[in-house]
Design a protein around this motif. Structure first.
Motif, PDB file in Angstrom:
ATOM      1  N   ILE A 126       0.851  -1.187   0.000  1.00 25.04           N
ATOM      2  CA  ILE A 126       0.000   0.000   0.000  1.00 25.04           C
ATOM      3  C   ILE A 126       0.889   1.239   0.000  1.00 25.04           C
ATOM      4  O   ILE A 126       1.950   1.238   0.621  1.00 25.04           O
ATOM      5  CB  ILE A 126      -0.913   0.034   1.248  1.00 25.04           C
ATOM      6  N   THR A 127       0.462   2.271  -0.713  1.00 28.52           N
ATOM      7  CA  THR A 127       1.166   3.552  -0.697  1.00 28.52           C
ATOM      8  C   THR A 127       0.141   4.671  -0.478  1.00 28.52           C
ATOM      9  O   THR A 127      -1.062   4.446  -0.568  1.00 28.52           O
ATOM     10  CB  THR A 127       1.901   3.810  -2.026  1.00 28.52           C
TER      11      THR A 127
ATOM     12  N   ALA B 138      -2.003   5.016  -3.510  1.00 27.33           N
ATOM     13  CA  ALA B 138      -3.037   3.987  -3.614  1.00 27.33           C
ATOM     14  C   ALA B 138      -4.172   4.274  -2.633  1.00 27.33           C
ATOM     15  O   ALA B 138      -5.345   4.035  -2.947  1.00 27.33           O
ATOM     16  CB  ALA B 138      -2.438   2.611  -3.341  1.00 27.33           C
TER      17      ALA B 138
ATOM     18  N   THR C  22      -4.997  -1.894  -1.156  1.00 29.02           N
ATOM     19  CA  THR C  22      -4.143  -2.972  -1.669  1.00 29.02           C
ATOM     20  C   THR C  22      -4.503  -3.305  -3.112  1.00 29.02           C
ATOM     21  O   THR C  22      -3.616  -3.499  -3.961  1.00 29.02           O
ATOM     22  CB  THR C  22      -4.271  -4.238  -0.794  1.00 29.02           C
TER      23      THR C  22
ATOM     24  N   CYS D 115      -5.932  -1.264  -5.183  1.00 23.52           N
ATOM     25  CA  CYS D 115      -5.543  -0.110  -5.997  1.00 23.52           C
ATOM     26  C   CYS D 115      -4.048  -0.113  -6.285  1.00 23.52           C
ATOM     27  O   CYS D 115      -3.628   0.229  -7.399  1.00 23.52           O
ATOM     28  CB  CYS D 115      -5.948   1.197  -5.304  1.00 23.52           C
ATOM     29  N   TYR D 116      -3.240  -0.526  -5.309  1.00 20.48           N
ATOM     30  CA  TYR D 116      -1.803  -0.537  -5.583  1.00 20.48           C
ATOM     31  C   TYR D 116      -1.449  -1.633  -6.585  1.00 20.48           C
ATOM     32  O   TYR D 116      -0.598  -1.422  -7.466  1.00 20.48           O
ATOM     33  CB  TYR D 116      -0.975  -0.706  -4.309  1.00 20.48           C
TER      34      TYR D 116
ATOM     35  N   GLN E 279       0.409  -1.013 -10.128  1.00 21.36           N
ATOM     36  CA  GLN E 279       1.570  -1.773 -10.582  1.00 21.36           C
ATOM     37  C   GLN E 279       1.295  -2.401 -11.946  1.00 21.36           C
ATOM     38  O   GLN E 279       2.145  -2.364 -12.845  1.00 21.36           O
ATOM     39  CB  GLN E 279       1.895  -2.880  -9.577  1.00 21.36           C
TER      40      GLN E 279
END
Length: 201
Positions: A144-145, A148, A166, A168-169, A173
């Motif tokens: 996760i960022t 995201a 999660t 979305c990340y 990617q």
């Protein structure tokens, strides 16, 4: 040659499965700007929740068939009876919540498209350009960022489901919004060097 292809150093998560390797080599981390393709990838990542990606990858063609190429108009118009019929199809993930979420997300996508360009809207979370990372090993890659999390919050506010941080990340990617091939992977140098091209499957 086939032998040299098999000998290439790939990301830790990529198995020896030819389907998985083709996906890793040709799609994952490649910047995707086409709205239709982004819609498909967003939904596929939602279908993956709780499952392995290779499971979804092997069902992707069937998903494309039942959703008429992930036509949002078609999906948004599906009736409850249509969704119940889908639940009988062994070629997809027969999870009621996910099947219903796909229709909901198609409707949310169409509503978003009435207001803005969905592709540009999604890319805004990384400033419109791929974020190139340089992780040495898979353990360094985050799940996760903040980007995201921001995308997840905005998608939920727009009416989407199965779009947690999660997911979305993973979507970021997959679509090259972030480039997370590790340094020991042969694709890192190719994509980090600006050699990325969109490859249609």
């Amino acid at each position: 040659m086939k032998s040299s292809r098999n000998d290439l150093s790939r990301c830790h998560w990529c198995s020896a499965d030819p389907i998985y390797q083709a996906y890793h080599d040709q799609e994952w981390g490649v910047p995707e700007y086409d709205a239709q393709r982004l819609f498909e990838k967003l939904l596929l990542d939602g279908f993956q929740a709780g499952l392995s990606w290779i499971t979804i990858l092997k069902k992707r063609e069937r998903y494309r068939q039942v959703y008429q190429g992930f036509d949002a108009q078609f999906m948004a118009a599906q009736t409850d009876a249509d969704l119940q019929e889908l639940m009988l199809d062994p070629g997809i993930i027969r999870n009621r919540l996910k099947v219903h979420a796909a229709r909901q997300n198609a409707r949310a996508w169409l509503a978003l498209a009435e207001q803005t360009d969905p592709a540009a809207w999604l890319w805004q979370f990384v400033g419109g350009q791929p974020l190139i990372n340089h992780f040495a090993v898979h353990a360094e890659v985050p799940a996760i960022t903040t980007e995201a999390q921001a995308m997840s919050k905005a998608l939920k506010q727009a009416g989407f489901s199965f779009v947690g941080p999660t997911i979305c990340y993973a979507f970021m990617q997959a679509t090259g919004m972030v480039m997370d091939h590790t340094l020991d992977c042969f694709r890192h140098a190719e994509l980090a060097g600006g050699a990325a091209t969109v490859k249609q499957q």
